[in-house]
Scaffold this motif. Sequence first.
Motif, PDB file in Angstrom:
ATOM      1  N   GLU A 116       1.069  -5.593  -0.752  1.00 43.41           N
ATOM      2  CA  GLU A 116       0.393  -5.088  -1.625  1.00 43.41           C
ATOM      3  C   GLU A 116      -1.070  -5.137  -1.362  1.00 43.41           C
ATOM      4  OE1 GLU A 116       1.435  -3.313  -4.396  1.00 43.41           O
ATOM      5  OE2 GLU A 116       3.057  -3.273  -3.524  1.00 43.41           O
ATOM      6  N   VAL A 117      -1.646  -6.313  -1.039  1.00 40.89           N
ATOM      7  CA  VAL A 117      -3.229  -6.668  -0.780  1.00 40.89           C
ATOM      8  C   VAL A 117      -3.815  -5.408   0.281  1.00 40.89           C
ATOM      9  CG1 VAL A 117      -5.066  -8.168   0.073  1.00 40.89           C
ATOM     10  CG2 VAL A 117      -3.039  -8.995  -1.450  1.00 40.89           C
ATOM     11  N   GLU A 118      -2.877  -5.110   1.138  1.00 38.35           N
ATOM     12  CA  GLU A 118      -3.442  -4.518   2.376  1.00 38.35           C
ATOM     13  C   GLU A 118      -3.373  -3.026   1.791  1.00 38.35           C
ATOM     14  OE1 GLU A 118      -2.284  -3.091   6.714  1.00 38.35           O
ATOM     15  OE2 GLU A 118      -0.708  -4.512   5.802  1.00 38.35           O
ATOM     16  N   LYS A 119      -2.143  -2.508   1.003  1.00 35.22           N
ATOM     17  CA  LYS A 119      -2.302  -1.153   0.324  1.00 35.22           C
ATOM     18  C   LYS A 119      -3.574  -1.140  -0.690  1.00 35.22           C
ATOM     19  CE  LYS A 119       1.333  -0.373  -1.703  1.00 35.22           C
ATOM     20  NZ  LYS A 119       2.695  -0.238  -2.875  1.00 35.22           N
ATOM     21  N   ASN A 120      -3.879  -1.884  -1.261  1.00 38.20           N
ATOM     22  CA  ASN A 120      -5.165  -2.023  -2.114  1.00 38.20           C
ATOM     23  C   ASN A 120      -6.222  -1.636  -1.305  1.00 38.20           C
ATOM     24  OD1 ASN A 120      -5.934  -1.650  -4.781  1.00 38.20           O
ATOM     25  ND2 ASN A 120      -6.777  -3.819  -4.631  1.00 38.20           N
TER      26      ASN A 120
END
Length: 133
Positions: A116-120
């Motif tokens: 999720e952090v990479e996606k954001n």
Amino acid sequence: MIYEMTYQVRVSNFNEGLKWYKSLLNKDPNFTPHEGFAEWELIPGCWLQVSEGAPSDGSGPLRLGVISIEDERDRMLQELNVKSFEIYSREEVPVKWATFNDPWGNRLGFFEYINEVEKNNRINSIVGSSLEV
């Protein structure tokens, strides 16, 4: 220097193709310069063109990054009657992905970052805004 891109798919029935791609992309085309041709800017500088004509065998897939591949799968099965949509992942790959065909045989797909952090961070770097994580 490359600063922009287009990707074209062809559909044998333009009116049906236009309707199908409007639903796929959840919006009307950004540009319709003439009959039998429509174009959507997916993200700044990235254009998808739908043109009337014979689809090309073996081209694609064009995969689009999405926030939730499961939500998009459900939408494709319900709204667009996509017949086959299996989600894949591999331990060494940071995304999960799926490939499907439009009604004319063009290969399309989606991918979603697993972290999720990479996606954001990717969304923020491309679109210029963040999601709540």
